[in-house]
Scaffold this motif. Structure first.
Motif, PDB file in Angstrom:
ATOM      1  N   MET A   1       0.969  -1.148  -0.045  1.00  0.00           N
ATOM      2  CA  MET A   1       0.072   0.205  -0.085  1.00  0.00           C
ATOM      3  C   MET A   1       1.015   1.338   0.057  1.00  0.00           C
ATOM      4  N   ARG A   2       0.647   2.141  -1.091  1.00  0.00           N
ATOM      5  CA  ARG A   2       1.485   3.215  -1.259  1.00  0.00           C
ATOM      6  C   ARG A   2       1.565   4.146   0.009  1.00  0.00           C
ATOM      7  N   ASN A   3       0.393   4.424   0.839  1.00  0.00           N
ATOM      8  CA  ASN A   3       0.168   5.319   1.755  1.00  0.00           C
ATOM      9  C   ASN A   3       0.344   4.665   3.136  1.00  0.00           C
ATOM     10  N   VAL A   4       0.942   3.516   3.199  1.00  0.00           N
ATOM     11  CA  VAL A   4       0.834   2.654   4.640  1.00  0.00           C
ATOM     12  C   VAL A   4       2.160   2.475   4.944  1.00  0.00           C
ATOM     13  N   VAL A   5       3.061   2.532   6.087  1.00  0.00           N
ATOM     14  CA  VAL A   5       4.016   2.213   6.686  1.00  0.00           C
ATOM     15  C   VAL A   5       4.000   0.965   7.597  1.00  0.00           C
ATOM     16  N   VAL A   6       4.688  -0.309   7.124  1.00  0.00           N
ATOM     17  CA  VAL A   6       4.734  -1.278   7.927  1.00  0.00           C
ATOM     18  C   VAL A   6       6.222  -1.301   8.674  1.00  0.00           C
ATOM     19  N   GLU A   7       6.399  -1.663   9.976  1.00  0.00           N
ATOM     20  CA  GLU A   7       7.669  -1.664  10.534  1.00  0.00           C
ATOM     21  C   GLU A   7       7.524  -2.575  11.790  1.00  0.00           C
ATOM     22  N   GLN A   8       8.715  -3.080  12.280  1.00  0.00           N
ATOM     23  CA  GLN A   8       8.768  -3.658  13.382  1.00  0.00           C
ATOM     24  C   GLN A   8       9.124  -2.570  14.365  1.00  0.00           C
ATOM     25  N   TYR A   9       8.601  -2.552  15.733  1.00  0.00           N
ATOM     26  CA  TYR A   9       8.472  -1.869  16.606  1.00  0.00           C
ATOM     27  C   TYR A   9       9.067  -2.061  18.005  1.00  0.00           C
ATOM     28  N   ASP A  10       9.177  -3.254  18.024  1.00  0.00           N
ATOM     29  CA  ASP A  10       9.940  -3.917  19.474  1.00  0.00           C
ATOM     30  C   ASP A  10      11.298  -4.834  19.017  1.00  0.00           C
ATOM     31  N   ARG A  11      12.191  -4.367  19.096  1.00  0.00           N
ATOM     32  CA  ARG A  11      13.436  -5.398  18.878  1.00  0.00           C
ATOM     33  C   ARG A  11      13.708  -6.477  19.615  1.00  0.00           C
ATOM     34  N   THR A  12      13.116  -6.568  20.958  1.00  0.00           N
ATOM     35  CA  THR A  12      13.017  -7.632  21.773  1.00  0.00           C
ATOM     36  C   THR A  12      12.001  -8.820  21.351  1.00  0.00           C
ATOM     37  N   GLY A  13      11.180  -8.741  20.482  1.00  0.00           N
ATOM     38  CA  GLY A  13      10.405  -9.692  20.144  1.00  0.00           C
ATOM     39  C   GLY A  13       9.255 -10.130  21.044  1.00  0.00           C
ATOM     40  N   LEU A  14       8.443 -10.987  20.701  1.00  0.00           N
ATOM     41  CA  LEU A  14       7.415 -11.524  21.631  1.00  0.00           C
ATOM     42  C   LEU A  14       7.591 -12.886  22.067  1.00  0.00           C
ATOM     43  N   MET A  15       7.553 -13.137  23.133  1.00  0.00           N
ATOM     44  CA  MET A  15       7.615 -14.705  23.596  1.00  0.00           C
ATOM     45  C   MET A  15       6.365 -15.425  24.019  1.00  0.00           C
ATOM     46  N   ALA A  16       6.031 -16.414  22.902  1.00  0.00           N
ATOM     47  CA  ALA A  16       4.739 -16.986  23.147  1.00  0.00           C
ATOM     48  C   ALA A  16       4.701 -18.278  24.100  1.00  0.00           C
ATOM     49  N   LEU A  17       3.672 -18.392  25.095  1.00  0.00           N
ATOM     50  CA  LEU A  17       3.682 -19.367  26.041  1.00  0.00           C
ATOM     51  C   LEU A  17       2.598 -20.097  26.135  1.00  0.00           C
ATOM     52  N   VAL A  18       2.539 -21.288  26.626  1.00  0.00           N
ATOM     53  CA  VAL A  18       1.319 -22.146  27.030  1.00  0.00           C
ATOM     54  C   VAL A  18       1.542 -22.149  28.550  1.00  0.00           C
ATOM     55  N   ARG A  19       0.443 -21.590  28.949  1.00  0.00           N
ATOM     56  CA  ARG A  19       0.458 -21.477  30.723  1.00  0.00           C
ATOM     57  C   ARG A  19      -0.451 -22.444  31.146  1.00  0.00           C
ATOM     58  N   PHE A  20       0.071 -22.971  32.243  1.00  0.00           N
ATOM     59  CA  PHE A  20      -0.635 -24.042  32.905  1.00  0.00           C
ATOM     60  C   PHE A  20      -1.244 -23.572  34.073  1.00  0.00           C
ATOM     61  N   ASN A  21      -2.436 -24.062  34.755  1.00  0.00           N
ATOM     62  CA  ASN A  21      -2.975 -23.832  35.966  1.00  0.00           C
ATOM     63  C   ASN A  21      -2.645 -24.699  36.889  1.00  0.00           C
ATOM     64  N   HIS A  22      -1.496 -24.386  38.055  1.00  0.00           N
ATOM     65  CA  HIS A  22      -0.902 -25.512  38.736  1.00  0.00           C
ATOM     66  C   HIS A  22      -1.895 -25.869  39.961  1.00  0.00           C
ATOM     67  N   LEU A  23      -3.079 -25.322  40.219  1.00  0.00           N
ATOM     68  CA  LEU A  23      -4.059 -25.567  41.375  1.00  0.00           C
ATOM     69  C   LEU A  23      -4.692 -26.808  41.196  1.00  0.00           C
ATOM     70  N   HIS A  24      -4.986 -27.141  40.099  1.00  0.00           N
ATOM     71  CA  HIS A  24      -6.090 -28.341  39.865  1.00  0.00           C
ATOM     72  C   HIS A  24      -5.630 -29.422  38.586  1.00  0.00           C
ATOM     73  N   PRO A  25      -5.850 -30.399  39.138  1.00  0.00           N
ATOM     74  CA  PRO A  25      -5.617 -31.516  37.959  1.00  0.00           C
ATOM     75  C   PRO A  25      -5.829 -31.304  36.513  1.00  0.00           C
TER      76      PRO A  25
ATOM     77  N   PHE B   1       4.551 -12.335  26.155  1.00  0.00           N
ATOM     78  CA  PHE B   1       5.106 -11.343  26.542  1.00  0.00           C
ATOM     79  C   PHE B   1       6.232 -10.865  25.770  1.00  0.00           C
ATOM     80  N   THR B   2       6.479  -9.474  25.704  1.00  0.00           N
ATOM     81  CA  THR B   2       7.573  -8.908  25.166  1.00  0.00           C
ATOM     82  C   THR B   2       8.989  -9.601  25.570  1.00  0.00           C
ATOM     83  N   GLY B   3       9.944  -9.685  24.926  1.00  0.00           N
ATOM     84  CA  GLY B   3      11.312  -9.920  25.054  1.00  0.00           C
ATOM     85  C   GLY B   3      11.690  -9.345  26.523  1.00  0.00           C
ATOM     86  N   LEU B   4      11.538  -8.116  26.444  1.00  0.00           N
ATOM     87  CA  LEU B   4      11.853  -7.096  27.600  1.00  0.00           C
ATOM     88  C   LEU B   4      11.472  -7.707  28.840  1.00  0.00           C
ATOM     89  N   ASP B   5      10.048  -8.247  28.853  1.00  0.00           N
ATOM     90  CA  ASP B   5       9.486  -8.764  30.075  1.00  0.00           C
ATOM     91  C   ASP B   5      10.294 -10.014  30.677  1.00  0.00           C
TER      92      ASP B   5
END
Length: 528
Positions: free
Chosen positions: A270-294, A432-436
């Motif tokens: 798109m001529r009128n749109v800018v696409v850029e990365q904004y956080d060099r630390t990236g994003l860390m994806a995770l699968v979180r468990f509930n440790h309280l219950h089976p 979370f961001t890599g910064l976190d």
């Protein structure tokens, strides 16, 4: 990067956007933004949801901010003095600070706010562990009186990792830190126009005309003068990505926080749109468990699932096949940062074998118990992660109850400690961001402090011991050694499953200038 830099982490088609109210239509000082999701919780202290943090930065201010090198810089603070061998730190507030109701910001507001934040934050809790007292000296000065020096004190107050140490009115900050506040009176550059809020659709922020920016410094990340060039900022929640892209292309919207991977090539053309990365630390994806219950109160069951994780599957689902946009072979700290380690990574990088995973689950004691996975259907990246997780769990032989709902419901439900059949949960997906996650200091996912831990509430004494040892380590080499031990212990206890790292770009109309990188901030930005 110096030592102070990396210690900060130490964190169906939708309807078309609503038209602006008549008073704002045609205004040249209006910015329209598409956030990653709706703000389900307007209290940025009780949740780590980034959209709530971004909301917080509009209406609250912080004692310190960080520059582009992640170094702390005074913000509401005029400065600070360190005395008594580091055991006394006195912060002085700038003159002229006001809350949105006209009341001056006083030291007692800052003290109450620090205490409320510290009850919820990993680094804040570390400060409280060595704090003798937090004392109001006068209207503009307050002091931390410490049992021993805490080198990361100012870094903690400055960090942009969730939750952020936002300064609130004393009466508000004195409320229960586990109960969301409803009154959003801050001293930041914008007021929250709560009366115009349309849940699931619209949030409005108006310029706070009595806000006094810092008189010196350069706007960088969350530091420097916060000069507002818009009378009004509107957040339009548009879950359907195609609708969002069309609104950006037509100029109906100015800025889109998280365009989906499949639309990035179209946006880039798109001529009128800018696409850029904004956080060099990236994003860390995770699968979180509930440790309280089976079944995930059993560490052997959590460990068995490490063999099922294919990080490439998660990453291609969320950001596409371009490997420059993501990484696999990712442990508990971001690759390329000082505390990243190869320790234990073979459990994620060895060949995947679902038959072995099924055998390991059976040996660990899994007997077909239902696993309630809560998924955010209106949050594209999290929805993609959740679908991969659902497939992974089913291929592993688990009995999955896949609950597809909106992100706001996920945010609220994940705080429920009851069993899944009483409104609780077993698994959710987030990032979370890599910064976190830069270091053990603020890494919420690696806390093992039970009832005070992040959602999932694991009790892992060894991780807590190692974290304290990391704080006490004399130098970087010693800290790196302990961080490797923390990763080894995390692979044994498995507080969550690491699902990879990716780099999320944003897109905006090219008539916007002054867009700061790091996270969506609405000062310094202008529209031509």
């Amino acid at each position: 990067m110096d030592r102070r830099s990396f210690l900060l982490g130490a964190a169906g088609a939708a309807a078309l956007p609503l038209a602006a109210p008549a008073s704002a239509q045609g205004a040249t000082r209006l910015l329209k933004f598409i956030p990653q999701a709706d703000v389900a919780v307007v209290d940025p202290i009780v949740t780590t949801a980034y959209v709530s943090r971004h909301h917080g930065y509009l209406i609250y201010d912080t004692l310190y901010g960080v520059d582009n090198e992640f170094k702390p810089q005074p913000q509401m603070a005029e400065g600070h003095a360190v005395e008594d061998g580091g055991r006394r730190v006195t912060i002085t507030l700038r003159q002229g600070l006001k809350f949105h109701d006209g009341e001056p910001v006083r030291a007692r507001d800052a003290v109450a706010s620090v205490k409320r934040w510290a009850a919820r934050d990993a680094m804040g809790q570390a400060i409280m562990a060595v704090l003798d007292d937090l004392v109001v000296e006068d209207d503009r000065k307050f002091s931390f009186r410490l049992k021993k020096p805490f080198a990361l004190l100012i870094d903690a107050l400055a960090k942009p990792a969730s939750p952020v140490c936002f300064i609130m009115r004393e009466q508000i900050a004195n409320s229960d830190p586990n109960t969301p506040i409803r009154d959003n009176i801050g001293s930041g550059p914008f007021r929250f126009a709560a009366s115009e809020r349309v849940p699931g659709s619209l949030l409005v922020y108006e310029k706070f005309t009595d806000y006094v920016p810092r008189s010196n410094g350069t706007p960088e990340f969350t530091s420097g003068p916060k000069v507002v060039n818009f009378d009004r900022v509107e957040w339009h929640v548009i879950p359907d990505a195609s609708t969002a892209a069309a609104a950006l292309q037509s100029g109906e919207m100015d800025w889109w926080e998280q365009p989906t991977a499949d639309l990035l090539p179209r946006l880039s053309r798109m001529r009128n749109v800018v696409v850029e990365q904004y956080d060099r630390t990236g994003l860390m994806a995770l699968v979180r468990f509930n440790h309280l219950h089976p079944p995930f109160n059993n560490p052997a069951i959590r460990r068995a699932l490490l063999g099922a994780v294919n990080q490439a599957d998660y990453m291609t689902a969320v950001i596409g096949t371009d490997k420059s946009m993501w990484r696999e072979g990712v442990g508990f700290f971001p690759p390329g940062t000082p505390f990243a380690s190869e320790v234990g990574l073979d459990v994620l990088t060895s060949p995947r074998d679902y038959d072995k995973v099924k055998r390991d689950l059976a040996a660990a004691g899994y007997k077909g118990e239902k696993v309630t996975l809560i998924a955010a259907s209106d949050f594209p990246s999290l929805n993609a992660l959740a679908q991969v997780c659902n497939d992974m769990l089913q291929k592993s032989g688990m009995n999955v109850d896949y609950v597809s709902t909106d992100w706001g419901s996920v945010v609220n439900r994940r705080a429920n400690r009851n069993p899944p059949d009483q409104g609780g949960w077993n698994v959710f997906l987030t990032f979370f961001t890599g910064l976190d996650f830069f270091s053990p200091a603020g890494h919420l996912g690696l806390r093992g402090n039970g009832a005070n831990a992040w959602f999932g509430w694991p009790t892992m004494p060894k991780l807590e011991e190692l974290r304290q040892a990391w704080f006490d380590a004399p130098d970087l080499a010693a800290q790196q050694k302990i961080a490797a031990e923390i990763q080894e212990e995390a692979f044994r206890e498995v507080p969550y499953l690491p699902a990879g790292q990716y780099f999320q770009p944003w897109s905006y109309r090219n008539n916007l200038t002054g867009v700061l990188k790091g996270l969506p901030m609405f000062w310094n930005v202008s529209k031509g």
